[in-house]
Design an enzyme around this catalytic site. Structure first.
Site, mmCIF file in Angstrom:
data_model
loop_
_atom_site.group_PDB
_atom_site.id
_atom_site.type_symbol
_atom_site.label_atom_id
_atom_site.label_comp_id
_atom_site.label_asym_id
_atom_site.label_seq_id
_atom_site.Cartn_x
_atom_site.Cartn_y
_atom_site.Cartn_z
ATOM 1 N N SER A 157 11.621 -1.714 -5.714
ATOM 2 C CA SER A 157 11.577 -0.661 -6.742
ATOM 3 C C SER A 157 11.442 0.700 -6.071
ATOM 4 C CB SER A 157 10.418 -0.931 -7.707
ATOM 5 O OG SER A 157 10.512 -0.095 -8.823
ATOM 6 N N ASN A 158 11.052 1.701 -6.798
ATOM 7 C CA ASN A 158 10.854 3.036 -6.223
ATOM 8 C C ASN A 158 9.678 3.717 -6.931
ATOM 9 O OD1 ASN A 158 11.904 4.467 -8.637
ATOM 10 N ND2 ASN A 158 13.811 3.433 -8.054
#
Ligand code: C5P
Length: 416
Positions: A219-220
């Site tokens: 993810s980020n």
């Protein structure tokens, strides 16, 4: 943009934090915009800013207690009610932990807390908490903020930086200019005259999660704040907003239909179902560019000395919309860039066939993921660029929507 503050009745509520020393400047800015300003100052606030300074810049007496002197005549007995009636908007800056607790509990033992309760429904209330970083993160402060946000107050998180304690943290009140921009945006609530009124707007927000196995994902750092601010501001302008969001910890803005997704493929599937019907598609999500080719069932074991993960490309949701959009539909994107940003943003605008792209520099202090402010440059498809100053994400959202409104007007001129 027209001066939306002209002739508006604004109450500035000031409580007892060090940031109160900045409030005479806020009042001056409001007066410069020809707003009528009245001030409710808490007892705590008097320790940080003088009543005389505030009375001088506002050209009005300053309100503190709900109990007028015994020799009072006329309407001063019910001033807390008449002030609530009078106000077009209430800005509370700084809002201390104590004031947040009072407001969320419905206490009214001074003018600020009392007029908060008598304010007419639908009038915007902007709250700018400012305090020590650790205080801000405490569960009780966060609970009170959540209560006020659920009531429809626009609570704008403090900025990060050096605090009065000498430590760094999240707790600083935004600068008066930034508070003013947020207020201007909130006053767009009178939506009927907005080009957004009745239009169907789809906003993507937040990160996506790409499963590696049953317990891990790629993810980020996206918090979803920018996309949620856009959704809130568009709904206030009367748009019918659908917010498609990845996993975030944010309350749904009032009047917005929220659809939660996890992966890019899911976001793509949901977004596609609106491609034909929406008037504007705004891609504010930080969609993962790649996903593991297939998620491993269960939990991957750690016996292997090294592993290889094969990633495949995710669909580019915004580009797909941009390329197939019909005349009259608008595609708007964000470009988070580190170096040679402006050029890259221009390339994305062309490649994805967008009408507008908001380029924001990634520094994680004043712009980009997680933080509450953004520094944006707007680039239109004809190459026109507008550099915005550092603004709260809510105020920046308003400026993005202003630019979209301009595009609508241009389009209407072409296809009357
Ligand atoms: O990742 P990139 O910099 O190309 O993203 C620019 C814009 O495209 C953003 O508005 C983002 O929301 C959108 N986007 C998308 N789907 C992707 C990648 C990006 O909608 N897979």
């Amino acid at each position: 943009m027209d001066n939306i503050l002209r002739g508006k009745n604004i109450i500035v509520g000031i409580s007892g934090g060090i940031a109160a020393y900045k409030t005479p400047q806020l009042v001056r800015l409001l007066k410069k915009c020809s707003a009528n300003v009245r001030i409710a100052l808490t007892d705590g606030g008097t320790h940080f800013v003088s009543e005389l300074a505030l009375a001088t810049v506002s050209e009005e007496r300053v309100y503190r207690s709900i109990f007028p002197p015994a020799d009072t005549t006329g309407t001063d007995y019910t001033r807390h009610i008449s002030l609530g009636e009078w106000a077009d908007a209430l800005v509370i800056a700084p809002a201390t932990a104590n004031t947040l607790a009072k407001l969320s509990a419905g206490l009214c033992d001074d003018m600020l807390s009392a007029l908060f309760i008598t304010l007419r429904p639908g009038k915007p209330v902007l709250i700018f908490p400012a305090m020590d970083g650790q205080m801000f993160l405490s569960p009780s402060v966060q609970r009170n903020i959540a209560t006020l946000a659920a009531q429809g107050c626009i609570v704008i998180s403090p900025e990060s930086g050096e605090l009065a304690s000498g430590q760094c943290g999240t707790g600083r009140m935004p600068e008066p200019e930034s508070i003013l921009s947020s207020l201007e945006e909130a006053l767009h609530c009178t939506a009927q005259d907005s080009a957004f009124y009745g239009k169907s707007v789809v906003v993507t927000a937040g990160p996506t999660r790409e499963k590696i196995d049953g317990v891990r994902f790629i993810s980020n750092y996206s918090s979803g704040k920018m996309g949620f601010a856009i959704a809130r501001a568009a709904a206030q302008r009367g748009a019918l907003v659908t917010l498609i969001t990845g996993p975030v910890h944010l309350a749904t803005p009032p009047g917005v239909t929220r659809l939660d997704v996890e992966s890019a493929v899911e976001m793509h599937g949901v977004a596609q179902s609106f491609f034909k019907s929406c008037a504007i598609f705004i891609g504010a999500a930080a969609v993962s560019d790649y996903r593991p080719v297939a998620a491993i069932e269960g939990k991957m074991k750690k016996e292997m000395p090294e592993i290889e993960l094969t990633l495949v490309k995710n669909p580019d949701i915004l580009a797909e919309f941009g390329i197939q959009k019909a005349p009259g539909q608008l595609a708007v994107g964000f470009a988070l860039e580190t170096q040679t940003g402006l050029d890259n943003a221009r390339k994305k605008l062309k490649a994805k066939n967008l009408d507008l792209i908001a380029f924001n520099f990634f520094d994680r202090k004043s712009s980009g993921f997680e933080v509450d402010t953004n520094i944006i440059t707007l680039i239109e498809s004809d190459g026109g660029t507008t550099e915005l100053p550092q603004l709260t994400k809510y105020a920046a959202a308003g400026r993005v929507l202003d630019a979209i409104e301009k595009l609508f007007v241009q389009q209407a001129g072409i296809n009357p």
